[in-house]
Design an enzyme around this catalytic site. Sequence first.
Site, mmCIF file in Angstrom:
data_model
loop_
_atom_site.group_PDB
_atom_site.id
_atom_site.type_symbol
_atom_site.label_atom_id
_atom_site.label_comp_id
_atom_site.label_asym_id
_atom_site.label_seq_id
_atom_site.Cartn_x
_atom_site.Cartn_y
_atom_site.Cartn_z
ATOM 1 N N GLU A 35 58.327 -10.281 55.343
ATOM 2 C CA GLU A 35 57.680 -9.059 55.839
ATOM 3 C C GLU A 35 56.170 -9.094 55.611
ATOM 4 O O GLU A 35 55.403 -8.654 56.457
ATOM 5 C CB GLU A 35 58.280 -7.809 55.170
ATOM 6 C CG GLU A 35 59.695 -7.490 55.620
ATOM 7 C CD GLU A 35 59.805 -7.217 57.120
ATOM 8 O OE1 GLU A 35 58.819 -6.764 57.730
ATOM 9 O OE2 GLU A 35 60.876 -7.473 57.687
ATOM 10 N N TYR A 118 56.191 0.895 55.771
ATOM 11 C CA TYR A 118 56.979 0.079 56.703
ATOM 12 C C TYR A 118 57.719 -1.037 55.952
ATOM 13 O O TYR A 118 58.929 -1.221 56.093
ATOM 14 C CB TYR A 118 56.061 -0.538 57.788
ATOM 15 C CG TYR A 118 56.776 -1.596 58.576
ATOM 16 C CD1 TYR A 118 57.583 -1.251 59.649
ATOM 17 C CD2 TYR A 118 56.704 -2.947 58.199
ATOM 18 C CE1 TYR A 118 58.289 -2.214 60.346
ATOM 19 C CE2 TYR A 118 57.399 -3.910 58.885
ATOM 20 C CZ TYR A 118 58.188 -3.544 59.956
ATOM 21 O OH TYR A 118 58.898 -4.494 60.631
ATOM 22 N N ASP A 136 56.603 1.134 62.761
ATOM 23 C CA ASP A 136 55.435 0.279 62.959
ATOM 24 C C ASP A 136 55.049 0.337 64.440
ATOM 25 O O ASP A 136 55.556 1.176 65.188
ATOM 26 C CB ASP A 136 55.720 -1.163 62.511
ATOM 27 C CG ASP A 136 56.632 -1.897 63.475
ATOM 28 O OD1 ASP A 136 57.342 -1.231 64.254
ATOM 29 O OD2 ASP A 136 56.630 -3.140 63.467
#
Length: 351
Positions: A35, A118, A136
């Site tokens: 991520e 997020y 996002d």
Amino acid sequence: MLSSFTRYLLEWYNPQARPLPWKGIRDPYRIWLSEIILQQTRVEQGLPYFERFVATYPTIIDLANAPDDEVMKLWEGLGYYSRARNLLAAARQVAQEHEGVFPQTHAEILALKGVGPYTAAAIASFAFGLPHAVVDGNVFRVLARFFGIDTPQDSTEGKKRFAELAAELLDRKNPGLYNQAIMDFGATVCTPRNPGCKNCPMATECKAFQQDRVDGLPVKAKKIVRSERFFHYFLIKNSDQVFIQKRGPGDIWQELYEFPLLETEDLADPVKIETHLATWGLGGAQRSSQLTQELTHQRIQAQFWEVKMDQIPAAKPAQWLLIPQPNLEKYAFPRVIQRYLQAGERQLSLF
Ligand code: SF4
């Protein structure tokens, strides 16, 4: 009861369709790593970096124990270097505050350095099945179009509205699957340009498609303003050594290396350059390549100058580091300097 949007999305989603090494796994370390790498980076570009990081640091403790320069070097070329610094800081946070075990609650994950809402929602839902919706750019786009929302996504009101809607739509029994589905849908079907509306399973209920507003959504209030900066890099070299320095805090490219630098208000003329070199007890700069690098908010015009030195200048700033030329490859440089070096060993071999 799931909304029609959520049902469409889950019926459309095939977890096997776009296999990636971090998908469908439960290991929070690898999910977090992927991520962070994928913030601001395309999957194709990030994938080899993910693989190198996992191979070099199989566990978060290995990463926490790594030297800063080594991590920056491994990150070299990926941009947004604050991510690499935060990665290291968060790994050390986990090592020190959580005894090396990745935290398992949304609040603790969110408290890690470099982890925003997020990323926290993604890790919490993928690794631990916690009901937090990701929001996002992909999600803003898909929701704005499907529901015909023209509130600017970057306004306070817009952020709140999209976050609330995303939370309502979440499949709370399968939050990880739902989050992955909406991200994949935004990345492959409802794309920023040329979305696949013709074959989209949501087209009959999609407001933007039905009202012919696809190109106008989502709405953004602010336009990015990019400032111009002019960097003059000096390759100050004797027979086989060259000076470099490490960039400090408070500006772009913190902790990356560079050649001695003069920043000017515009493209400085050679007289100004010579005047500046004289303050270091140097002179005779030869103009070399000029390269440009675009960042989100800045455009860097870099002019490289070659300077031959017969002896170490007396007025050499303390932060300069004299290194053998072949060792340049051990240091992490901003993209513009990497490009200069890759453009040919010729620049350095000219001396
Ligand atoms: S119809 Fe087009 S705009 Fe609407 S959700 Fe599908 S791809 Fe997106």
